[in-house]
Design an enzyme around this catalytic site. Structure first.
Site, short mmCIF file in Angstrom:
data_model
loop_
_atom_site.label_atom_id
_atom_site.label_comp_id
_atom_site.label_asym_id
_atom_site.label_seq_id
_atom_site.Cartn_x
_atom_site.Cartn_y
_atom_site.Cartn_z
N ASP A 240 71.44 15.29 64.43
CA ASP A 240 72.30 15.20 63.26
C ASP A 240 71.74 14.17 62.28
O ASP A 240 71.25 13.10 62.69
CB ASP A 240 73.71 14.78 63.71
CG ASP A 240 74.72 14.81 62.60
OD1 ASP A 240 74.90 15.88 62.00
OD2 ASP A 240 75.34 13.75 62.34
N GLU B 164 57.48 14.48 78.44
CA GLU B 164 57.42 14.02 79.83
C GLU B 164 58.15 14.98 80.77
O GLU B 164 57.91 14.96 81.98
CB GLU B 164 58.06 12.62 79.95
CG GLU B 164 57.28 11.52 79.26
CD GLU B 164 58.05 10.21 79.27
OE1 GLU B 164 59.08 10.13 79.98
OE2 GLU B 164 57.65 9.28 78.55
#
Length: 524
Positions: free
Chosen positions: A206, A251
């Site tokens: 957002d 990751e």
């Protein structure tokens, strides 16, 4: 052969959590309600869900005022409910994207309460943006630190009891974080990991361009508040945040992704967010904002493709969202004829799904829901309505709960006939999912058919768009064996070569009627 990540060509369905399905009878949608409707989304043919905020929140701005980023608001469920939802989403062959709100928190957040209880200049206040005011025009008066406006109306500053002012680019209950404080950056990295560890597949960010503000807090003046490198949005420092977030996402296995809500005035600035070590996608809103015009659509598509081309990213397309008037109503108003909005919405879907990249759908558009324009003033909850003293209606009209079944409110949204948090129109019985499911001419059937055809074609369509000659009211383009033809005019036009595969309205022989789209296939 290069493996294509799941999100690059995905159809993503936005779930406005509070308005999707209520499972416990409190009149508000919840996580268990979403679980109960996953079959609807699977059968619709989407690839992923995007959930609007479900975190602990006083809901001053529909959950985009977060009080606790690591918990579920009790009215929506529990963390156990969220974990069960993740498992069920994946069991249905879908992915889950959740909203992250890094620009601001709720004024009920622990950090902001600590800031208010601490003196100016304290470490607690440095997590947010507090500034002294400036002298007003009259002796003894004080004005806000600068002229920045709130997006919801009025100034973007509120004064606290000790005289300092805090910044809120949105509602006063949404204080902006100070992203120049390393503690803020570390907090959100930890929040990302918290939800990634619970199995989410991505994040919608957002106000992605707004994290950093001009360090001198210079006045905006007559400039557009969204201007690139202006004092409020798209400061250069923001890109360092997304490089670090990209490292975290990388990751984890499973092509975890992030898409930014980036409002910008130019394609060059948009492309900066899509560099290979930053965000995977950004929303491109111009199709949603475009008028019903072949020229307007053509220009928007060309600009959007041009913007992402240097980055190697894929474009995104959207027609409606929780922040905009539903496109059925937008098209109806522009066309001025009863029913023209639905005809245009059916045609627009074929345009959307024929384009390369990903498509983001908003809940209820598959039912052809219109904007609810006659909500009682006392029912409205959007802060825009309150901050503008009723001059702007706000966004409640596109957030009315979904009708699932039955012939009266709450149309299967809540059990036991409980009234929903926003009132539902009395004439929605024909728009329920139940009523449309077995109707071959319904909007729901149309969405299912179009999404099924898109999925069948996905593996053979190149990412390039080849524009074809077309009459002035129409646009024709080809992607490999698929040709998309859209006629935005009133009069029929001759179809381009190809065998009709799917049409939004019956053809007149080899003529494409007005406000109609068609997919055609060829052997090339």
């Amino acid at each position: 052969m290069t493996r294509i990540p799941w999100w690059r060509n995905a159809v993503v369905y936005e779930v406005y959590v509070r308005s999707f399905t209520d499972s416990d009878g409190n009149g508000e949608g919840d996580l268990q309600g979403i679980r109960s409707r996953l079959g609807h989304l699977r059968d619709l043919g989407v690839d992923a869900l995007w959930l609007t905020p479900f975190y602990t929140s006083p809901l001053a701005d529909g959950g985009y005022d977060v009080a606790d980023y690591r918990d579920v608001d009790p009215r929506f469920g529990t963390l156990d409910d969220f974990d069960a939802l993740v498992a069920d989403v994946h069991a249905h062959g879908l992915r889950l994207i959740i909203d992250i709100v890094p620009n601001h928190s709720s004024d009920r957040h622990r950090w902001f309460r600590e800031a208010l209880a601490s003196p100016p200049g304290s470490a607690e206040r440095s997590r947010y943006i507090f500034r002294p005011g400036r002298p007003g025009e009259r002796p003894g008066e004080e004005d806000p630190p600068n002229d920045w406006p709130s997006a919801f109306g009025g100034p973007a500053w509120t004064r606290v009891d000790d005289g300092e002012w805090y910044l809120h680019l949105y509602a006063r209950e949404q204080p902006d974080f100070n992203w120049r404080n390393p503690e803020v950056a570390q907090e959100f990295e930890d929040v990302l990991r918290f939800w990634l560890d619970r199995g989410v597949d991505g994040f919608r960010i957002d106000v992605a361009a707004g994290l950093f503000k001009d360090a001198s807090f210079r006045d905006l003046g007559s400039n557009d508040r969204r201007a690139p490198n202006g004092p409020i949005y798209s400061r250069p420092e923001v890109h360092g945040v997304y490089r670090r977030w990209r490292q975290i996402l990388d990751e984890y296995d499973g092509d975890r992704m992030a898409i930014g809500e980036v409002w910008t005035n130019g394609p060059e600035d948009l492309a900066l967010y899509l560099r290979p070590d930053e965000l995977h996608q950004v929303f491109q809103f111009d199709l949603q904002l475009a008028s019903w015009s072949a020229t307007a659509f053509h220009d928007v598509i060309v600009a959007a493709l041009k913007a992402v081309a240097p980055t190697g990213a894929a474009p995104t397309w959207v027609l409606s969202s929780h922040d905009s008037i539903r496109h059925v109503t937008r098209y109806e108003r522009a066309g001025g004829l009863p029913g023209i909005g639905r005809a245009r919405a059916r045609a627009a879907l074929l345009l959307l799904l024929a384009l390369p990249g990903s498509a983001y759908l908003y809940q209820g558009e598959e039912l052809g829901l219109p904007e609810v324009t006659d909500l009682p003033d006392g029912a409205r909850q959007d802060p825009i309505y309150e901050r503008t003293n009723g001059e702007l209606a706000g966004r409640d009209g596109c957030r009315v709960p979904l009708p699932w079944s039955g012939d009266a409110e709450p149309y299967g949204f809540s059990p036991g006939g409980v009234r929903p948090w926003l009132p539902m129109p009395p004439d929605w019985a024909s728009l329920t999912a139940e009523a449309q499911a077995s109707d071959p001419s319904s909007m729901l059937t149309w969405y299912r058919d179009a999404l099924a055809q898109r999925r069948r074609l996905a593996g053979v369509l190149p990412e390039d768009v080849e524009w074809l000659d077309s009459p002035g009211t129409a646009l024709f383009f080809r992607r490999g064996p698929l040709t998309c033809a859209l006629n935005c005019g009133e009069n029929p036009v001759r179809l381009p070569p190809g065998t009709p595969l799917l049409t939004s309205a019956p053809l007149y022989g080899d003529l494409l009627p007005g406000d109609t789209a068609a997919w055609l296939t060829s052997s090339r």
